[in-house]
Scaffold this active site. Structure first.
Site, PDB file in Angstrom:
ATOM      1  N   ARG A 105       1.180  -0.768   0.398  1.00 27.86           N
ATOM      2  CA  ARG A 105      -0.105   0.165  -0.110  1.00 27.86           C
ATOM      3  C   ARG A 105       0.978   1.208   0.021  1.00 27.86           C
ATOM      4  O   ARG A 105       0.690   2.335  -0.699  1.00 27.86           O
ATOM      5  CB  ARG A 105      -0.358   0.111   1.309  1.00 27.86           C
ATOM      6  CG  ARG A 105      -1.528   1.275   1.423  1.00 27.86           C
ATOM      7  CD  ARG A 105      -2.334   1.336   2.617  1.00 27.86           C
ATOM      8  NE  ARG A 105      -3.437   2.681   2.805  1.00 27.86           N
ATOM      9  CZ  ARG A 105      -4.449   2.358   3.897  1.00 27.86           C
ATOM     10  NH1 ARG A 105      -4.429   1.333   4.710  1.00 27.86           N
ATOM     11  NH2 ARG A 105      -4.667   3.395   4.363  1.00 27.86           N
ATOM     12  N   ASN A 156       1.009   2.065  14.914  1.00 28.09           N
ATOM     13  CA  ASN A 156       0.166   1.297  14.310  1.00 28.09           C
ATOM     14  C   ASN A 156       0.779   0.683  12.975  1.00 28.09           C
ATOM     15  O   ASN A 156      -0.144  -0.257  12.199  1.00 28.09           O
ATOM     16  CB  ASN A 156      -0.806   1.964  14.435  1.00 28.09           C
ATOM     17  CG  ASN A 156      -1.202   2.885  13.962  1.00 28.09           C
ATOM     18  OD1 ASN A 156      -0.475   3.611  13.920  1.00 28.09           O
ATOM     19  ND2 ASN A 156      -2.772   2.969  14.628  1.00 28.09           N
ATOM     20  N   THR A 182       8.923   5.134  19.205  1.00 21.78           N
ATOM     21  CA  THR A 182       9.897   4.385  19.073  1.00 21.78           C
ATOM     22  C   THR A 182       9.930   3.134  18.957  1.00 21.78           C
ATOM     23  O   THR A 182      10.499   2.077  18.511  1.00 21.78           O
ATOM     24  CB  THR A 182      10.003   4.769  20.801  1.00 21.78           C
ATOM     25  OG1 THR A 182      10.507   5.989  20.310  1.00 21.78           O
ATOM     26  CG2 THR A 182      11.421   3.986  20.884  1.00 21.78           C
ATOM     27  N   ASP A 217      10.585  17.864  22.830  1.00 22.78           N
ATOM     28  CA  ASP A 217       9.552  18.821  22.567  1.00 22.78           C
ATOM     29  C   ASP A 217      10.851  20.332  22.127  1.00 22.78           C
ATOM     30  O   ASP A 217      10.618  21.341  21.439  1.00 22.78           O
ATOM     31  CB  ASP A 217       9.868  19.522  24.404  1.00 22.78           C
ATOM     32  CG  ASP A 217       8.769  19.477  25.060  1.00 22.78           C
ATOM     33  OD1 ASP A 217       7.727  18.755  24.082  1.00 22.78           O
ATOM     34  OD2 ASP A 217       8.512  19.839  26.115  1.00 22.78           O
ATOM     35  N   GLU A 252      -3.363  14.134  12.657  1.00 24.79           N
ATOM     36  CA  GLU A 252      -4.325  13.346  12.674  1.00 24.79           C
ATOM     37  C   GLU A 252      -4.028  12.305  14.521  1.00 24.79           C
ATOM     38  O   GLU A 252      -2.823  11.985  14.508  1.00 24.79           O
ATOM     39  CB  GLU A 252      -4.169  12.263  11.991  1.00 24.79           C
ATOM     40  CG  GLU A 252      -4.939  10.991  11.953  1.00 24.79           C
ATOM     41  CD  GLU A 252      -4.278   9.714  11.432  1.00 24.79           C
ATOM     42  OE1 GLU A 252      -5.079   8.579  11.344  1.00 24.79           O
ATOM     43  OE2 GLU A 252      -3.265   9.877  10.429  1.00 24.79           O
ATOM     44  N   CYS A 286      -6.848   4.537  14.482  1.00 23.52           N
ATOM     45  CA  CYS A 286      -7.433   5.397  15.342  1.00 23.52           C
ATOM     46  C   CYS A 286      -9.026   5.386  14.480  1.00 23.52           C
ATOM     47  O   CYS A 286      -9.817   5.886  15.091  1.00 23.52           O
ATOM     48  CB  CYS A 286      -6.768   7.134  14.630  1.00 23.52           C
ATOM     49  SG  CYS A 286      -6.495   7.160  12.520  1.00 23.52           S
ATOM     50  N   THR A 287      -9.163   4.554  13.265  1.00 23.19           N
ATOM     51  CA  THR A 287     -10.496   4.644  12.704  1.00 23.19           C
ATOM     52  C   THR A 287     -10.632   3.451  13.358  1.00 23.19           C
ATOM     53  O   THR A 287     -12.249   3.200  12.197  1.00 23.19           O
ATOM     54  CB  THR A 287     -10.396   4.730  10.933  1.00 23.19           C
ATOM     55  OG1 THR A 287      -9.206   3.852  10.845  1.00 23.19           O
ATOM     56  CG2 THR A 287      -9.453   6.228  10.817  1.00 23.19           C
ATOM     57  N   ARG A 439      -9.262   4.673   6.658  1.00 24.27           N
ATOM     58  CA  ARG A 439      -8.833   5.680   6.272  1.00 24.27           C
ATOM     59  C   ARG A 439      -8.741   5.868   4.996  1.00 24.27           C
ATOM     60  O   ARG A 439      -8.745   6.637   4.642  1.00 24.27           O
ATOM     61  CB  ARG A 439      -7.067   5.529   6.543  1.00 24.27           C
ATOM     62  CG  ARG A 439      -6.534   6.792   6.578  1.00 24.27           C
ATOM     63  CD  ARG A 439      -4.329   5.929   6.749  1.00 24.27           C
ATOM     64  NE  ARG A 439      -3.994   7.331   5.962  1.00 24.27           N
ATOM     65  CZ  ARG A 439      -3.807   8.740   7.074  1.00 24.27           C
ATOM     66  NH1 ARG A 439      -4.563   8.637   7.964  1.00 24.27           N
ATOM     67  NH2 ARG A 439      -2.836   9.273   6.725  1.00 24.27           N
TER      68      ARG A 439
END
Length: 477
Positions: A105, A156, A182, A217, A252, A286-287, A439
């Site tokens: 993909r 992921n 990481t 940061d 996202e 997330c989806t 997604r």
């Protein structure tokens, strides 16, 4: 002994001068996958400076010259897809077949990105079209790169979601400082190895690894970063937004995607999509569908169908291509278990599941979930699905919109007109009618609202977000 991986800066693979490293555990194996460098702030400075310098010359290449490097990247990724997929599997616990598909993909994504960029033409505007304007004034409008893009990727989809930031940035003339998750860093390193083999000019992409407490940061606040593309948790997204000043952000973030099942839905079809949407890769998406809002008149029937399908899901090792695999770490499993325990204590009905072996949580279905339960609102990022019974479409929409998240939603119904009405009422970036939340396809706009993100992704939209319009006005004599 675990293999030690270097970070990548200005065309060279290096070990950190700090001598500090990070061991990368596997979600399912007892041995670490490898060791990555924990670089210092000084090395971050060098990486950003190198990218800033390289970007100037990179931007002078034509889009087709840049595209040739990316076409070679595709070839190298596909040639190494078995090796890369094995690393993905071991590092983030993704089923082997799914890891192969992720690499494939990614190749498709890069190819479409190149071709989309080739067809993004500028425009000209005649001054005479505005009141009092003149034909002697002509505006030429085109897009120019922003400079140095900081790409921060999640664990992921460590290759695909990294490339979805890197490819649009590079094709449009930006340089990239790439910070993989990481847990996912070795997969990112393998991807960049394939890019390095193209002979990409030094500094156009620099890959940095390290401890967030040391470089996190510092990276996002660096004065020479011109744009940030981030995928990850909402809490980290809020932190980045507060730290950065006056640079574009595309983020996202998390989701609590609901599936609204109306009384007229085709229940077998809906159940298939809900189970696939909720439990693939153990729900670490997330989806993923993370709650079902079903009309009470069909709730019993739907729950029975969901139970049957969930209990047929394969559970075990990613090497056996199981659907339900160990979660990324024990902390994540503890969090998911806490949500399940809270719901059961508050009288949710356990339909199936609630079995745990280390960080492997069996697929769990909870019925009669109520708004006072944490699982109704918090994102589990794991294989648990709460069912909330509603009396009307209005109640379903109200519960959906009460969430702090607004990524996607699904509506299952035979009434197309009603589906469009409900879709307009839902406070999400996307609505899937009679389909699971997901997604792709990758050229569609991908939008999160509220705590689910800011800005728009999707191949053309990503290119646009990493460039700005520049107007040159020609005054004819």
């Amino acid at each position: 002994m675990s293999q030690v991986y270097d970070y990548y800066i200005n065309g060279e693979w290096r070990k950190s001068a700090s001598g500090d490293t990070i061991s990368i555990p596997s979600p399912y194996m007892s041995n670490p996958v490898g060791v990555v460098q924990a670089i210092s702030k000084e090395e971050i400075d060098e990486a950003v400076a190198g990218a800033k310098k390289a970007q100037k010359e990179w931007a002078t290449l034509t889009v087709r010259e840049r595209g040739e490097y990316l076409y070679q990247w595709i070839d190298n990724l596909l040639a190494a897809k078995e090796e890369i997929a094995e690393v993905i599997m071991k590092e983030v616990g993704k089923a082997h077949n799914d890891a192969i598909k992720e690499v494939e993909r990614t190749a498709d994504y890069i190819r479409y990105t190149i071709e989309e960029a080739y067809h993004m033409h500028g425009e000209s505007m005649m001054g005479e079209n505005f009141v009092g304007g003149s034909r002697k004034k002509v505006a030429i409008v085109h897009r120019v790169p922003l400079g140095v893009v900081l790409a921060i990727a999640p664990f992921n989809y460590p290759v695909n979601l990294s490339a979805s930031k890197i490819a649009p940035a590079l094709i449009s003339g930006n340089a990239v400082v790439f910070k993989p998750a990481t847990q996912g860093a070795i997969s990112g390193i393998k991807m960049v190895e394939a890019l390095h083999k193209t002979g990409l000019p030094k500094g156009v992409i620099n890959l940095v690894t390290g401890r967030g407490s040391v470089i996190g940061d510092y990276l996002v606040e660096h004065r020479d970063i011109n744009m940030i593309s981030f995928t990850g948790g909402s809490n980290n997204g809020y932190r980045i937004a507060q730290k950065t000043k006056m640079i574009p952000l595309v983020m996202e973030l998390g989701g609590k995607d609901p599936a609204l099942v109306r009384e007229d839905a085709e229940l077998d079809y809906a159940a298939d999509h809900i189970v696939a949407g909720a439990f693939s890769y153990s729900g670490q998406r997330c989806t993923a569908i993370k709650r079902v809002l079903v009309h009470e008149s069909v709730a019993d029937e739907l729950v029975a169908k969901l139970q049957t399908k969930i209990e047929k899901l394969t559970v075990g090792s990613p090497e056996e291509n199981c659907v339900i695999v160990p979660l990324i770490d024990n902390g994540s499993a503890d969090f998911v278990q806490g949500l399940i325990d809270d719901a059961i204590e508050k009288q949710a009905t356990l339909v199936t599941g609630n079995k745990r072996e280390g960080n492997l949580i069996y697929p769990t279905l909870l019925d009669n979930v109520t708004p006072d339960m944490r699982i109704a609102w918090e994102e589990p990022f794991g294989p648990v699905l709460p069912v909330i019974r509603v009396k009307s479409d209005e109640e379903a929409v109200a519960l959906a919109n009460e969430s702090e998240f607004g990524l996607q939603a699904s509506i299952f119904t035979k009434d197309a007109s009603k589906a469009f009405i409900l879709a307009e009422q839902l406070e999400t970036g996307s609505v899937q009618i009679n389909g699971r939340t997901e997604r792709g396809p990758d050229h569609f706009p991908f939008v999160g609202v509220k705590s689910s993100g800011t800005g728009t992704q999707g191949i053309r939209k990503s290119i646009e977000s990493m460039t700005r319009e520049k107007v040159t006005v020609l005054n004819l004599q």
